[in-house]
Design a protein around this motif. Structure first.
Motif, mmCIF file in Angstrom:
data_model
loop_
_atom_site.group_PDB
_atom_site.id
_atom_site.type_symbol
_atom_site.label_atom_id
_atom_site.label_comp_id
_atom_site.label_asym_id
_atom_site.label_seq_id
_atom_site.Cartn_x
_atom_site.Cartn_y
_atom_site.Cartn_z
ATOM 1 N N PRO A 98 0.796 -1.231 0.000
ATOM 2 C CA PRO A 98 0.000 0.000 0.000
ATOM 3 C C PRO A 98 0.827 1.278 0.000
ATOM 4 C CG PRO A 98 -0.953 -1.609 1.494
ATOM 5 C CD PRO A 98 0.370 -2.159 1.054
ATOM 6 N N SER A 99 1.929 1.295 0.716
ATOM 7 C CA SER A 99 2.742 2.514 0.809
ATOM 8 C C SER A 99 3.652 2.702 -0.402
ATOM 9 C CB SER A 99 3.590 2.479 2.081
ATOM 10 O OG SER A 99 4.463 1.350 2.068
ATOM 11 N N ALA A 100 3.625 1.756 -1.346
ATOM 12 C CA ALA A 100 4.469 1.831 -2.543
ATOM 13 C C ALA A 100 3.616 1.737 -3.800
ATOM 14 C CB ALA A 100 5.524 0.738 -2.528
ATOM 15 N N ALA A 101 2.500 2.476 -3.783
ATOM 16 C CA ALA A 101 1.574 2.507 -4.928
ATOM 17 C C ALA A 101 0.992 1.130 -5.230
ATOM 18 C CB ALA A 101 2.241 3.087 -6.180
ATOM 19 N N PHE A 102 0.869 0.303 -4.178
ATOM 20 C CA PHE A 102 0.255 -1.013 -4.273
ATOM 21 C C PHE A 102 0.970 -1.923 -5.280
ATOM 22 C CE2 PHE A 102 -2.938 1.479 -2.183
ATOM 23 C CZ PHE A 102 -3.511 0.604 -1.275
ATOM 24 N N LEU A 103 2.301 -1.860 -5.275
ATOM 25 C CA LEU A 103 3.107 -2.806 -6.041
ATOM 26 C C LEU A 103 4.453 -2.973 -5.369
ATOM 27 C CD1 LEU A 103 5.030 -0.561 -7.548
ATOM 28 C CD2 LEU A 103 3.237 -0.585 -9.255
ATOM 29 N N ASP A 104 5.196 -3.969 -5.828
ATOM 30 C CA ASP A 104 6.496 -4.244 -5.210
ATOM 31 C C ASP A 104 7.642 -4.230 -6.211
ATOM 32 O OD1 ASP A 104 5.983 -6.550 -6.621
ATOM 33 O OD2 ASP A 104 6.256 -7.926 -4.932
ATOM 34 N N ARG A 105 7.343 -3.905 -7.483
ATOM 35 C CA ARG A 105 8.350 -3.856 -8.542
ATOM 36 C C ARG A 105 9.045 -5.203 -8.745
ATOM 37 N NH1 ARG A 105 10.880 1.664 -9.766
ATOM 38 N NH2 ARG A 105 9.361 3.160 -8.996
ATOM 39 N N LYS A 106 8.300 -6.286 -8.583
ATOM 40 C CA LYS A 106 8.847 -7.619 -8.781
ATOM 41 C C LYS A 106 7.918 -8.427 -9.680
ATOM 42 C CE LYS A 106 11.069 -7.854 -4.209
ATOM 43 N NZ LYS A 106 11.087 -8.578 -2.902
ATOM 44 N N ALA A 107 8.417 -9.557 -10.162
ATOM 45 C CA ALA A 107 7.613 -10.493 -10.940
ATOM 46 C C ALA A 107 7.390 -11.749 -10.114
ATOM 47 C CB ALA A 107 8.308 -10.837 -12.253
ATOM 48 N N HIS A 108 6.182 -12.301 -10.202
ATOM 49 C CA HIS A 108 5.830 -13.490 -9.423
ATOM 50 C C HIS A 108 5.106 -14.504 -10.299
ATOM 51 C CE1 HIS A 108 6.720 -11.369 -5.622
ATOM 52 N NE2 HIS A 108 6.149 -10.323 -6.204
ATOM 53 N N ASN A 109 5.237 -15.761 -9.949
ATOM 54 C CA ASN A 109 4.488 -16.827 -10.608
ATOM 55 C C ASN A 109 3.413 -17.298 -9.634
ATOM 56 O OD1 ASN A 109 3.479 -19.031 -11.935
ATOM 57 N ND2 ASN A 109 5.462 -19.996 -12.315
ATOM 58 N N ILE A 110 2.176 -16.842 -9.845
ATOM 59 C CA ILE A 110 1.084 -17.213 -8.943
ATOM 60 C C ILE A 110 0.225 -18.329 -9.532
ATOM 61 C CG2 ILE A 110 1.009 -14.937 -7.862
ATOM 62 C CD1 ILE A 110 -1.456 -14.342 -9.635
ATOM 63 N N GLY A 111 0.631 -18.840 -10.687
ATOM 64 C CA GLY A 111 -0.122 -19.920 -11.307
ATOM 65 C C GLY A 111 -1.251 -19.457 -12.194
ATOM 66 N N SER A 112 -1.180 -18.215 -12.645
ATOM 67 C CA SER A 112 -2.254 -17.695 -13.504
ATOM 68 C C SER A 112 -2.069 -18.081 -14.958
ATOM 69 C CB SER A 112 -2.313 -16.159 -13.388
ATOM 70 O OG SER A 112 -1.086 -15.573 -13.787
ATOM 71 N N ARG A 113 -0.952 -18.697 -15.272
ATOM 72 C CA ARG A 113 -0.691 -19.119 -16.648
ATOM 73 C C ARG A 113 -0.142 -20.536 -16.634
ATOM 74 N NH1 ARG A 113 3.376 -15.910 -20.795
ATOM 75 N NH2 ARG A 113 3.025 -17.171 -22.649
ATOM 76 N N GLY A 114 -0.664 -21.364 -17.528
ATOM 77 C CA GLY A 114 -0.174 -22.730 -17.611
ATOM 78 C C GLY A 114 1.252 -22.782 -18.135
ATOM 79 N N GLN A 115 1.923 -23.894 -17.870
ATOM 80 C CA GLN A 115 3.294 -24.062 -18.329
ATOM 81 C C GLN A 115 3.359 -24.148 -19.849
ATOM 82 O OE1 GLN A 115 4.582 -27.596 -16.213
ATOM 83 N NE2 GLN A 115 5.807 -26.343 -14.827
ATOM 84 N N GLY A 116 4.362 -23.483 -20.431
ATOM 85 C CA GLY A 116 4.553 -23.556 -21.868
ATOM 86 C C GLY A 116 5.074 -24.912 -22.307
ATOM 87 N N TYR A 117 5.742 -25.604 -21.396
ATOM 88 C CA TYR A 117 6.248 -26.962 -21.648
ATOM 89 C C TYR A 117 6.555 -27.575 -20.287
ATOM 90 C CZ TYR A 117 10.645 -24.418 -21.035
ATOM 91 O OH TYR A 117 11.637 -23.621 -20.541
ATOM 92 N N ASP A 118 6.735 -28.862 -20.249
ATOM 93 C CA ASP A 118 6.975 -29.550 -18.987
ATOM 94 C C ASP A 118 8.204 -28.980 -18.291
ATOM 95 O OD1 ASP A 118 4.809 -31.141 -19.368
ATOM 96 O OD2 ASP A 118 5.941 -32.878 -20.124
ATOM 97 N N GLY A 119 7.998 -28.578 -17.053
ATOM 98 C CA GLY A 119 9.105 -28.059 -16.270
ATOM 99 C C GLY A 119 9.411 -26.596 -16.489
ATOM 100 N N ALA A 120 8.642 -25.950 -17.350
ATOM 101 C CA ALA A 120 8.911 -24.539 -17.647
ATOM 102 C C ALA A 120 8.567 -23.654 -16.462
ATOM 103 C CB ALA A 120 8.109 -24.103 -18.868
ATOM 104 N N LEU A 121 9.363 -22.618 -16.278
ATOM 105 C CA LEU A 121 9.078 -21.587 -15.279
ATOM 106 C C LEU A 121 8.803 -20.284 -16.036
ATOM 107 C CD1 LEU A 121 11.852 -22.376 -12.631
ATOM 108 C CD2 LEU A 121 9.432 -23.003 -12.553
ATOM 109 N N ASP A 122 7.683 -20.297 -16.783
ATOM 110 C CA ASP A 122 7.410 -19.149 -17.636
ATOM 111 C C ASP A 122 6.099 -18.461 -17.276
ATOM 112 O OD1 ASP A 122 5.742 -21.158 -18.438
ATOM 113 O OD2 ASP A 122 6.273 -21.097 -20.553
#
Length: 623
Positions: A432-456
């Protein structure tokens, strides 16, 4: 810029050049033609989206008028013909699909004309069938006009004579006009022969591009170029209501005319001239997608957009060299508060806004390499984008006085750590004190894997400020409301939220995502044109700085952009009596451009002095 895209339209034949923009609404298409033109566009994409092509043929087209009983492409075909076309889709044979579909549309047009001829004793029925034939002819008409202009002129006259020859049954026996069968048949024969020869030949030439060019032209001259066009249902118009633009310097009382670098960047943000083809000819600018620094929820191009407000900019259409061969249409992000929201790109792949901006221009839209000055100007302008003021939260992101009990409970829940999220809370990423963001990227599972074992599946944390107006949510716009976002997190992380807790959390998110004045307010004389007028004349003031440095290239770019947009925007003036005055100013800008091109800066500066005098004289009438 704003006016360009209020003025912009994918016109009746969906051919677009900057000079052809007009304020009209796209005429609905016949379902067959809507599907056919959509197929032509999509089948030229690499790789073609075959599921979308099949859908265009099998389902009612959003851009088509209702035509009972033929409400889809296949509905209109005689028995057996649809089987052949369906098989070409199944085998993904774009050449055979083009040939079979082109023949089918031409045959439907000629059959409708033949039916009209048989109904001349009943003018109403004959007219209906002739209009149906015209609707089919629309599939080819604009291509004929460009590739075979003489034939296009003849056929245009033939259609005019044919429709006039049908006659009318009048009203209650009065004003009856008998059909002129001789004229009708002569005109029909000319149209019929051209369609048969050019769109139903014994054999089609193999096509690189699937524009339905007349076959006689292709045989004689090959695949002649045609203007850039978009499929039916495309929409590049600005969002309505138009988002409000908040600029840091304006809030501090500084005039943009005193900030020439910012003003030039503002112009570049609204200019198609920084991009390559086809974006330039379509009139695409940064502000096309990012209306007033926010998003354009109307933007839609079939085959490139999975839904309005989204686009795939890494495909073959805008820049074949940048084609990643993935269908990954992403929702357009807001640019509000851009200086606080790095990294850039949906997956945070660019730490530098400068690198990200250059990538958009050169890689995504095939533009020429921008100069350091141009990038400096664009960044100077974009870094002034601010979030919408929201008096319901304070500077630390806390709820202000007057919040409801539900909203206060939602705030507490937003900050509550959950063991199911590794002890983190919503506020861990949306600080909240940083414009409601943290300037980072996260994998929350909102996108399926592009291939087995992918971290994309990593995406950068989006701010929640202004989020009430930026639906749908997630990188792909898969969640339509803030409530659905809360439900998704509850299910994904098995949080076990009670119904009241979900309600409270949504209430809090709505407060955080709200704004005091989210949209532009228009009214006389504060019209859409007035807004465009003030922007464009501000852009023109950068000529003073450009003239001092004798920067011809950027002066010409600015003058071309401002002159064209002023001319286009004038078509939407409420005070139409002053339209001629706008064109006087446009002529001066064009004269300045010619003078600069000839290295006659003295003449350009003389004309610039005249422009400023006229601008002041005409200012009050510009609405």
């Amino acid at each position: 810029m704003l006016g360009r895209f209020l003025a912009f339209l994918v016109a009746a034949f969906t051919f677009v050049t900057p000079a052809s923009s007009t304020v009209v609404t796209e005429e609905p298409w016949h379902p067959v033609v809507a599907a056919y033109r959509t197929m032509l566009f999509m089948a030229d994409l690499v790789p073609p989206p075959w599921d979308e092509i099949r859908k265009a043929y099998e389902e009612p087209h959003p851009a088509a008028a209702i035509q009972r009983p033929a409400n889809t492409f296949f509905d209109a075909l005689p028995d057996g013909m649809g089987v052949t076309i369906a098989s070409t889709i199944e085998t993904k044979d774009r050449q055979r699909l083009y040939e079979a579909s082109t023949r089918a549309v031409s045959q439907l047009a000629r059959k409708a004309l033949a039916d009209a001829a048989a109904m001349l004793s009943e003018p109403g029925q004959a007219n209906r069938k002739a209009l149906e034939a015209q609707a089919y002819y629309r599939a080819f008409g604009s291509f004929i006009e460009q590739a075979d202009p003489e034939a296009g002129r003849r056929l245009g006259l033939a259609w005019l004579e044919l429709m006039s020859a049908i006659g009318t049954s009048g009203i209650m026996g009065a004003n009856v006009i008998a059909a002129n069968k001789e004229t009708f048949e002569r005109s029909r024969a000319e149209i019929d022969a051209y369609l048969a020869a050019n769109f139903e030949p014994d054999a089609f030439a193999e096509r690189r591009k699937l524009a339905p060019l007349p076959e006689t032209v292709v045989a004689a001259r090959g695949e002649v170029p045609v203007a850039v066009w978009l499929p039916p249902g495309s929409d590049l118009s600005d969002q309505d209501p138009l988002p409000r633009l908040v600029l840091n310097f304006e809030e501090k009382g500084i005039d943009e005319t005193d900030l020439p670098l910012v003003a030039f960047g503002d112009m570049l943000f609204d200019s198609p001239n920084i991009f390559g083809e086809p974006a330039r000819s379509l009139g695409l600018t940064c502000s096309t997608c990012h209306n007033r620094s926010d998003i354009n929820q109307r933007f839609f191009i079939p085959g490139l957009s999975h839904q309005p407000g989204a686009v795939d900019v890494r495909g073959s259409f805008f820049n074949p060299m940048f084609n990643d061969h993935r269908r990954d249409s992403l929702d357009i992000p807001s640019l509000r508060g851009l200086r606080f929201t790095g990294p850039y790109g949906r997956d945070g792949r660019f730490a530098s806004l400068r690198d990200f901006t250059r990538n958009v221009i050169v890689s995504e839209f095939a533009g020429p390499e921008p100069t350091d000055f141009q990038l400096d100007a664009l960044l100077a302008y974009m870094l002034e984008f601010d979030f919408l003021p929201n008096s319901r939260i304070d500077e630390t992101g806390r709820l202000a006085a007057g919040a409801s009990q539900s909203e206060l409970r939602g705030e507490t829940l937003f900050r509550k750590p959950f063991p199911q999220m590794d002890g983190q809370s919503c506020a861990s990423c949306h600080v909240p004190s940083a414009a409601f963001l943290d300037r980072k990227a996260h994998n929350i599972g909102s996108r399926g894997q592009g291939y087995d074992g992918a971290l994309d599946g990593y995406f950068d944390t989006p701010t929640l400020l202004g989020a009430k107006y930026t639906a749908p949510y997630f990188h792909d716009g898969s969640l339509p409301t803030l409530a659905s976002v809360v439900d998704w997190f509850d299910t994904r992380f098995q949080l076990g939220l009670q119904e009241q807790e979900r309600t409270d959390l949504v209430a809090y998110l709505n407060v955080v995502g709200s704004a005091d004045e989210p949209f532009e307010e228009f009214g006389e004389p504060n019209t859409v044109f007035r807004l465009a007028w003030e922007e464009l004349t501000t852009f023109a003031t950068t000529f003073d700085a450009l003239a001092r440095s004798r920067d011809a290239a950027n002066a010409i770019l600015m003058l071309e952009t401002v002159a064209l947009d002023l001319a286009l925007d004038a078509t939407g003036m409420l005070n139409s009596a002053a339209r001629s005055q706008v064109f006087e100013l446009v002529e001066i800008l064009n004269g300045m451009r010619s003078a600069v091109s000839a290295d006659d800066w003295a003449e350009a500066e003389t004309l610039w002095a005249s422009f400023k005098e006229m601008k002041e004289e005409y200012d009050e009438a510009m609405y």
